[in-house]
Design a protein around this motif. Sequence first.
Motif, mmCIF file in Angstrom:
data_model
loop_
_atom_site.group_PDB
_atom_site.id
_atom_site.type_symbol
_atom_site.label_atom_id
_atom_site.label_comp_id
_atom_site.label_asym_id
_atom_site.label_seq_id
_atom_site.Cartn_x
_atom_site.Cartn_y
_atom_site.Cartn_z
ATOM 1 N N PRO A 196 0.855 -1.139 0.002
ATOM 2 C CA PRO A 196 0.087 -0.036 -0.046
ATOM 3 C C PRO A 196 0.796 1.219 -0.087
ATOM 4 N N GLN A 197 2.184 1.162 0.046
ATOM 5 C CA GLN A 197 3.104 2.327 -0.145
ATOM 6 C C GLN A 197 3.485 2.561 -1.473
ATOM 7 N N ASN A 198 3.114 1.930 -2.348
ATOM 8 C CA ASN A 198 3.607 2.089 -3.836
ATOM 9 C C ASN A 198 3.140 3.501 -4.087
ATOM 10 N N ILE A 199 3.764 3.995 -5.133
ATOM 11 C CA ILE A 199 3.512 5.492 -5.695
ATOM 12 C C ILE A 199 2.344 5.641 -6.370
ATOM 13 N N PHE A 200 1.453 4.870 -6.738
ATOM 14 C CA PHE A 200 0.354 5.110 -7.431
ATOM 15 C C PHE A 200 -0.815 5.273 -6.229
ATOM 16 N N ALA A 201 -0.650 3.984 -4.899
ATOM 17 C CA ALA A 201 -1.425 4.254 -3.820
ATOM 18 C C ALA A 201 -1.124 5.687 -3.300
ATOM 19 N N LYS A 202 -0.151 6.117 -3.114
ATOM 20 C CA LYS A 202 0.018 7.462 -2.623
ATOM 21 C C LYS A 202 -0.629 8.566 -3.390
ATOM 22 N N ILE A 203 -0.597 8.380 -4.800
ATOM 23 C CA ILE A 203 -1.294 9.419 -5.611
ATOM 24 C C ILE A 203 -2.714 9.072 -5.365
ATOM 25 N N LEU A 204 -3.405 7.802 -5.256
ATOM 26 C CA LEU A 204 -4.800 7.801 -4.888
ATOM 27 C C LEU A 204 -5.183 8.413 -3.631
ATOM 28 N N ARG A 205 -4.392 8.570 -2.777
ATOM 29 C CA ARG A 205 -4.552 9.004 -1.261
ATOM 30 C C ARG A 205 -4.235 10.633 -1.212
ATOM 31 N N GLY A 206 -3.740 11.106 -2.412
ATOM 32 C CA GLY A 206 -3.338 12.666 -2.432
ATOM 33 C C GLY A 206 -2.174 13.042 -1.644
ATOM 34 N N GLU A 207 -1.445 11.904 -1.517
ATOM 35 C CA GLU A 207 0.018 12.114 -0.661
ATOM 36 C C GLU A 207 1.156 12.549 -1.804
ATOM 37 N N ILE A 208 0.767 12.415 -3.183
ATOM 38 C CA ILE A 208 1.850 12.630 -4.012
ATOM 39 C C ILE A 208 0.778 13.136 -5.222
ATOM 40 N N PRO A 209 1.314 14.524 -5.702
ATOM 41 C CA PRO A 209 0.251 15.287 -6.826
ATOM 42 C C PRO A 209 0.480 14.326 -8.082
ATOM 43 N N ALA A 210 -0.550 14.763 -8.955
ATOM 44 C CA ALA A 210 -0.670 13.759 -10.340
ATOM 45 C C ALA A 210 -1.478 14.891 -10.923
ATOM 46 N N HIS A 211 -1.220 14.780 -12.495
ATOM 47 C CA HIS A 211 -2.039 15.507 -13.252
ATOM 48 C C HIS A 211 -3.066 14.723 -13.758
ATOM 49 N N ARG A 212 -4.160 14.861 -13.260
ATOM 50 C CA ARG A 212 -5.397 13.955 -13.220
ATOM 51 C C ARG A 212 -6.074 14.192 -14.583
ATOM 52 N N VAL A 213 -6.530 13.258 -15.318
ATOM 53 C CA VAL A 213 -7.367 13.624 -16.346
ATOM 54 C C VAL A 213 -8.728 12.837 -16.287
ATOM 55 N N TYR A 214 -9.017 12.011 -15.508
ATOM 56 C CA TYR A 214 -10.391 11.490 -15.402
ATOM 57 C C TYR A 214 -10.261 10.639 -14.252
ATOM 58 N N GLU A 215 -11.462 10.621 -13.326
ATOM 59 C CA GLU A 215 -11.880 10.010 -12.222
ATOM 60 C C GLU A 215 -13.202 9.618 -12.062
ATOM 61 N N ASP A 216 -13.415 8.355 -11.707
ATOM 62 C CA ASP A 216 -14.893 7.736 -11.285
ATOM 63 C C ASP A 216 -14.652 7.179 -10.048
ATOM 64 N N ALA A 217 -15.799 6.554 -9.858
ATOM 65 C CA ALA A 217 -15.767 5.847 -8.384
ATOM 66 C C ALA A 217 -14.962 4.557 -8.262
#
Length: 143
Positions: free
Chosen positions: A8-29
């Motif tokens: 759960p400490q992988n970089i994408f999990a951190k992006i999902l939690r908002g701990e690391i910024p990302a340029h988001r283009v789409y999100e759903d549930a």
Amino acid sequence: MNETAYDPQNIFAKILRGEIPAHRVYEDAHTLAFMDVMPQGEGHTLVIPKAPARGLLDADPASLAAVTASVQRVARAVKAAFSADGLTIFQYNEPAGGQTVFHLHVHILPRHEGVPLKRHEGGMADDAVLAEQAGRIRAALDG
């Protein structure tokens, strides 16, 4: 089969939690799509499930279905946003398969005839460029 547990400490999990910024283009549930910071080409976008999954083999089938639907939706927008001749869509599993981030993710790359992909280890993209490209994809999603 030698399977490793989800971290759960992988970089994408951190992006999902908002701990690391990302340029988001789409999100759903169930999914999130964002720009790859080490792109192999202009518009390189990633789609991930929100549910924890190391890769394709351990993903819940419903989560995998949601990822596939989002990949299709985002891929259409990426193709339009970059006036691409085609698309390359790929997904890696485990180190021997080329996976380096151990959270299920699908790569979407717009392709133009005669333009080769760059190496994925080619370095970080300029933040302003990623922001502009993300905006183009979001506009294509809305259009």
